[in-house]
Enzyme design. Sequence first.
Site, PDB file in Angstrom:
ATOM      1  CB  CYS A   1     -11.546  34.373 -30.495  1.00 53.72           C
ATOM      2  SG  CYS A   1     -10.749  35.589 -29.441  1.00 53.72           S
TER       3      CYS A   1
ATOM      4  CG  ASP B   1      -8.129  37.058 -20.273  1.00 52.26           C
ATOM      5  OD1 ASP B   1      -7.807  36.653 -19.141  1.00 52.26           O
ATOM      6  OD2 ASP B   1      -7.426  36.904 -21.275  1.00 52.26           O
TER       7      ASP B   1
ATOM      8  CG  HIS C   1       7.049  21.453 -22.589  1.00 61.12           C
ATOM      9  ND1 HIS C   1       6.728  22.393 -23.535  1.00 61.12           N
ATOM     10  CD2 HIS C   1       8.137  21.919 -21.957  1.00 61.12           C
ATOM     11  CE1 HIS C   1       7.581  23.370 -23.468  1.00 61.12           C
ATOM     12  NE2 HIS C   1       8.453  23.120 -22.507  1.00 61.12           N
TER      13      HIS C   1
ATOM     14  CD  GLU D   1      -8.149  39.622 -24.024  1.00 62.45           C
ATOM     15  OE1 GLU D   1      -7.753  38.455 -24.001  1.00 62.45           O
ATOM     16  OE2 GLU D   1      -7.394  40.581 -24.257  1.00 62.45           O
TER      17      GLU D   1
HETATM   18  C1  PEP Z   1      -9.697  35.076 -24.180  1.00 62.70           C
HETATM   19  O1  PEP Z   1      -9.322  35.742 -23.205  1.00 62.70           O
HETATM   20  O2  PEP Z   1     -10.868  34.640 -24.307  1.00 62.70           O
HETATM   21  C2  PEP Z   1      -8.757  34.740 -25.260  1.00 62.70           C
HETATM   22  C3  PEP Z   1      -9.155  34.214 -26.392  1.00 62.70           C
HETATM   23  O3  PEP Z   1      -7.432  34.977 -25.004  1.00 62.70           O
HETATM   24  P1  PEP Z   1      -6.502  33.991 -24.150  1.00 62.70           P
HETATM   25  O4  PEP Z   1      -7.284  32.763 -23.785  1.00 62.70           O
HETATM   26  O5  PEP Z   1      -5.328  33.691 -25.016  1.00 62.70           O
HETATM   27  O6  PEP Z   1      -6.163  34.839 -22.958  1.00 62.70           O
HETATM   28 MG    MG Z   2      -7.391  36.586 -23.230  1.00 61.26          MG
END
Ligand code: PEP
Ligand code: MG
Length: 594
Positions: free
Chosen positions: A509, A462, A198, A438
Site C-alpha cells: 500500500c 517507510d 491544508h 514498515e
Molecule cells: C507506508 O509507509 O508506505 C504507508 C503506506 O504508510 P504512511 O505513508 O501513511 O506512513
Molecule cells: Mg508508513
Amino acid sequence: MNSNSDFNIKKEVILEGVAAAHGIKIGKAYIFDKKVFQAIKLEITDIDGAIEQFRFSLDKSKSELKKILDLAIDKIGKDRAVIFEAQIMILDDPFLITSIENRIREEKLTPAYIVEDEMTKYTKLISSSKDSYLQERAHDIEDIKNRIIRNLRKEKWKSKIPFSRIIVAESLTPSDTILFSKRDAQGFVTDFGGLTSHTAILARSLNLPAVVGLHDATIEIQEDDLIIVDGYYGRVIVNPAENTLSKYERKIKIVNSIEGEFNDLAQKPTITKDGHSIELLGNLDVEQEIEMVKAHNADGIGLVRTEQVFVESEILPTEEMQFEQYLNIVQQMQGKEVVIRVFDVGGDKVLPIDIKETNPFLGWRGIRFLLENKPYFKDQLRAIIRASAFGKVKLLLPMVTTVSEVKETITLINNCKNQLRSENIPYDENLEVGVMIEVPAIVVLIPKIAQLISFLSIGTNDLIQYLLAVDRTNEIVSELYQEFHPSVIDTLGYIFKTASENNLKVTLCGEMAGDTLATPLLLGLGLRSFSVSPSSIPYIKKLINNVSIQDCQILVDQIKKLDTHEEIMAILNNFLKTNALSIEDKIFEEDNDK
Ligand code: PEP
Ligand code: MG
C-alpha cells in the site's frame, strides 16, 4: 493566453516541488502577494474607542470566517470544514481577547500594534517547532492576525482577483484556498507547504492540481506568466517553450480522452495477459476520495489512513465520532473489503500530545504511541470492531517492530470484543487483523507473527526509509531514497516468499504500488494485491492488463543481476516502452523520458 512572440522572449524554467494534488492545468499566473500589514506603534488617548474598534474588528473577522465556513461546507463537506470552525474558536478565545484588551488599556497604544505584537508571540513560538504540522498551525494564527488588523483598518480581502487563474503564493491559508476556488482558480502553486498542508488537502478535495514546497516559485514566476502545473509529477513549468506547451496540451487531451476509456476499464477485471487475477484496492487519505474509489470500481479499500482526522480537525475524536466515520466508509463500499489502519500518529504526522522528539521517525509513532495511550486506542478499536458488523472490515497495525506489540494489541482487541459482547453490540467475530511491514526488524519476524495475524500490508514509504536509513522527508538525501535499490527489491522478494510459506495474504500500500515503473517488477516478484491512491487505479489496472506474469518474471531475473538503482530504472523504463505501452500510455512514456 500569451501570444507566440511572448514565449520567445521569456525562457522556459522548470521548477520541481511536491505533487500535492493530481491534474494538469495550463494558465496564467496570478501572484497572490499577501499584504503584510505593518502596524505602527502610536500612542492613543481614546482608550474606550480603541477597545470598541478592536471588538468591532473581531466581530467583522468572525462574520467573514463564518461566510468562509459556509462556503467550505458547500465545497468540501462538513467534516473537512471544521478547520474554519477552529479559526472562529481562536477569535472567541477569552484569554487572547483579555490579554489584548488589558494591554491596550495599560500601554495606551493602537490596537493594531498590540494585536500584531501579542499574536506574533504565539506564531513565533509555534513556528519555531520542527514539527511541520505545528508550523502549518502558525500560518493559521498568522492568517487570523492579518484578518483582525485588516479589519481594524477597515480594508477588504483582495477584491479584484481575476477569474480562472493559477494561484501562485508563498503560502496559502485554508480560507485563501476556499475563496480562490470561488473565483474559478485553476490550480495552486506555493513556495512552502508539504503534502499535509491544508492547501494540499483542500486542493485534492476541490479536484484542482497543486504543487507545493517549490521554495522560489514567487520569485521565478511573474504575474501573467503562462505556467503549466503538473500535479502528477510535482512540476511547474514557467513560460513553456512551444514544444513543451504542445506536449502538455497533448497530455491534457490524453488525460481527457482516456477518462472515457477509464469508465469502460472500471467494468473490466484486473487480470494479466496470461490470466492471473490481481486485486486492486484504493488508499483513502480523505473521506471524499471514496467517490473516486467507487467510480473506478476498485476491489475495496486497502488502507484507510485514520490519523488524517487529527491533521484536519486537531481534535481527539470520540469512539462514537469514529464509529460513524468508519460506518460511512464501510456502508459505501457495500460489502467490499475495507482495511482500517489504527492511528499512525507521530513521525512526520501529528501527535495528539505536545511533546518534542529529536528523531520523531524513530520515536513515539503508530503502535508504540497507541499501546502507551490505551484509552485512545480502545476507543478506536471499539469503533473499528463495531463497524465490522456492517461490512468486510479488516484491522491494520502500523509501525510494528516486535512480536509483543502484536500480542498486546490482540489481547486488547479481544478485551474490546468481550466488552461489546456483554453490551450486546454486534461485530464480526472473524474480523481479520494484519500488520504493516514498515520496519526491517519485523520482516525478519514474519514467521513468528504469522500465527497471530492473517495478512500483511507493505508500507514501502517507510520500509524504504528505514531499510536505507534515508529520511523520507529530507530533501538533502532524497537522491538516496531509492525505490529500486537492490536491497529493497530483495527484501520485497523475501517478504512475498515468506508470507506465502506462512499462508499470509500480502498487499502493498506504499506509493510504490501506484508507480507504473514498479508494476511489472512487483508482479514478477510475486505481488498479487495492490493498494494505490484512487487517481492511480485506472493507470495501474491498464498496465496490469497489458503485461504477462511470465514476462515480468523474466524481467525480475534480469534485474537480480544488476547492482545499482540507475541500472534497474533503465531496464524498467525499457520494459514499459517495449512491452506495455499503448497509445494512451503516452502520458507515462513522456514522463519516463524526463
Ligand atoms: C507506508 O509507509 O508506505 C504507508 C503506506 O504508510 P504512511 O505513508 O501513511 O506512513
Ligand atoms: Mg508508513
